[in-house]
Write an enzyme that holds these catalytic residues in place. Structure first.
Site, short mmCIF file in Angstrom:
data_model
loop_
_atom_site.label_atom_id
_atom_site.label_comp_id
_atom_site.label_asym_id
_atom_site.label_seq_id
_atom_site.Cartn_x
_atom_site.Cartn_y
_atom_site.Cartn_z
CE LYS A 121 -41.00 33.44 22.38
NZ LYS A 121 -41.42 33.57 23.78
CE LYS A 205 -47.24 39.78 18.11
NZ LYS A 205 -47.72 38.55 18.77
CE LYS A 208 -39.28 45.82 27.24
NZ LYS A 208 -38.93 47.19 27.53
#
Ligand code: TRP
Length: 342
Positions: A121, A205, A208
């Protein structure tokens, strides 16, 4: 890949998702369906919307309350019953933050430096990441342990954070001489078949944050959109094999079979035995039909709930009260052990 499936009776469950402003098939099949099963097992369940984790990355403050309502609405539309399970916002229960601070003084820098989600991240320029992003897993440990949760339904990618939670619990109990005060929480991870991947890249994966909307099926998509996205999903020219062992390295094909199985509540083996030998021209319309049939009641309920923010606020307020009733005595005892005032 090892599946952790040790859950075997009503104990205490906690899980959470970030309020991302839109739920997709991956959240639904990969997590929420499982949350509902655990709720039906009679376990005491706490399902929070982790808005405190949401601010570890740049965020739009004005949109956050609606995103929290939206996430909670998605839990409920998927079958979480707010009469049975506590549905609440993390920031509404101050004990999460209080315990997180204490745990920050229990966890070691070296433990956090090993966390791979931070590395992903934070990206290349980790000097610019917030300190909160670095200590994110410590807050997660507090989320879990402030309820003395025994089982945590999460995806495979969260296993490392669960190990950290166990290490923190164990170290706290050693440092403050209170063996047995916290349970060592177990991750509860579903079979690999329910790891839902992007429709455009079977190695990533479903997410969003993927810039392509065609990569995911949103709970807010209508029937035509769902059918179109499945039609455009990446595949290969080969027909489906006769058995799962013969699938070889075909991540996109495997993903669609896995989605079909998860929607149907069966297994990839069973789907292959039904559709083996058929091409995607035949399989995709069947998948689209099943997806629309399964998702439209969820989508309708979700739309109904988000149209009624006052009702969502009532549910979240009640959920937070229930959560505080468990968390407050735990944090009180922790503070006493640490030597704090009040
Ligand atoms: N880190 C989790 C995720 O990215 C979200 C989360 C925060 C969580 N706190 C939690 C999950 C506590 C389980 C339990 O999916």
């Amino acid at each position: 890949m090892t599946d952790i499936q040790t859950y075997s009776g009503p104990q205490r469950i906690l899980s959470g998702m970030q309020p991302t402003g839109g739920l997709h098939l991956g959240n639904y099949l990969g997590a929420l369906v499982n949350w509902v099963k655990l709720q039906e097992s009679g376990a005491e369940c706490f399902y929070c919307v982790v808005d405190m984790h949401a601010i570890t990355m740049p965020h739009a403050a004005a949109e956050l309350p609606d995103k929290v309502r939206g996430a909670a609405a998605a839990y409920i539309a998927s079958g979480v019953d707010p009469e049975k399970s506590a549905v609440f916002a993390q920031s509404a229960v101050p004990a999460h933050a209080e315990l997180a601070w204490i745990f920050q003084c229990v966890a070691r820098l070296g433990w956090l430096e090993r966390m791979t989600q931070f590395k992903d991240k934070a990206g290349k320029d980790k000097e610019r990441a917030s300190v909160g992003l670095f200590t994110y897993p410590v807050l997660q440990a507090a989320d879990i342990l402030v309820y003395k949760a025994t089982h945590v339904p999460v995806g495979e990618d969260q296993k490392q954070h669960l190990e950290l939670s166990r290490d923190i619990a164990a170290r706290f109990m050693r440092d403050y001489d209170c063996e047995g005060f916290f349970p060592l929480p177990d991750p509860y991870i579903q079979g690999a078949g329910t790891r839902i991947m992007s429709l455009k890249d079977g190695s990533k994966k479903m997410s969003k944050s993927d810039p392509s909307d065609l990569s995911r099926i949103n709970l807010s998509d209508d029937a035509d959109t769902i059918a179109r996205k499945i039609k455009k999903a990446k595949t290969d020219p080969e027909p489906l094999p006769g058995s799962l062992e013969d699938m070889g390295d075909r991540p996109e094909a495997l993903n669609l079979v896995g989605i079909y199985a998860a929607l149907e509540g069966s297994t990839a083996e069973k789907v292959i035995s039904e559709f083996g030998g058929q091409g995607f021209g035949a399989f995709k319309p069947k998948l689209a039909e099943l997806a629309v049939e399964r998702l439209s009641p969820v989508a309708n309920e979700y739309a109904r709930l988000i149209a009624d923010p006052a009702e969502m606020d009532r549910i979240l307020t009640k959920g937070a009260e229930r959560a505080r009733a468990i968390a407050d005595p735990v944090i009180k005892e922790v503070k006493a052990r640490v030597g704090f005032w009040g």
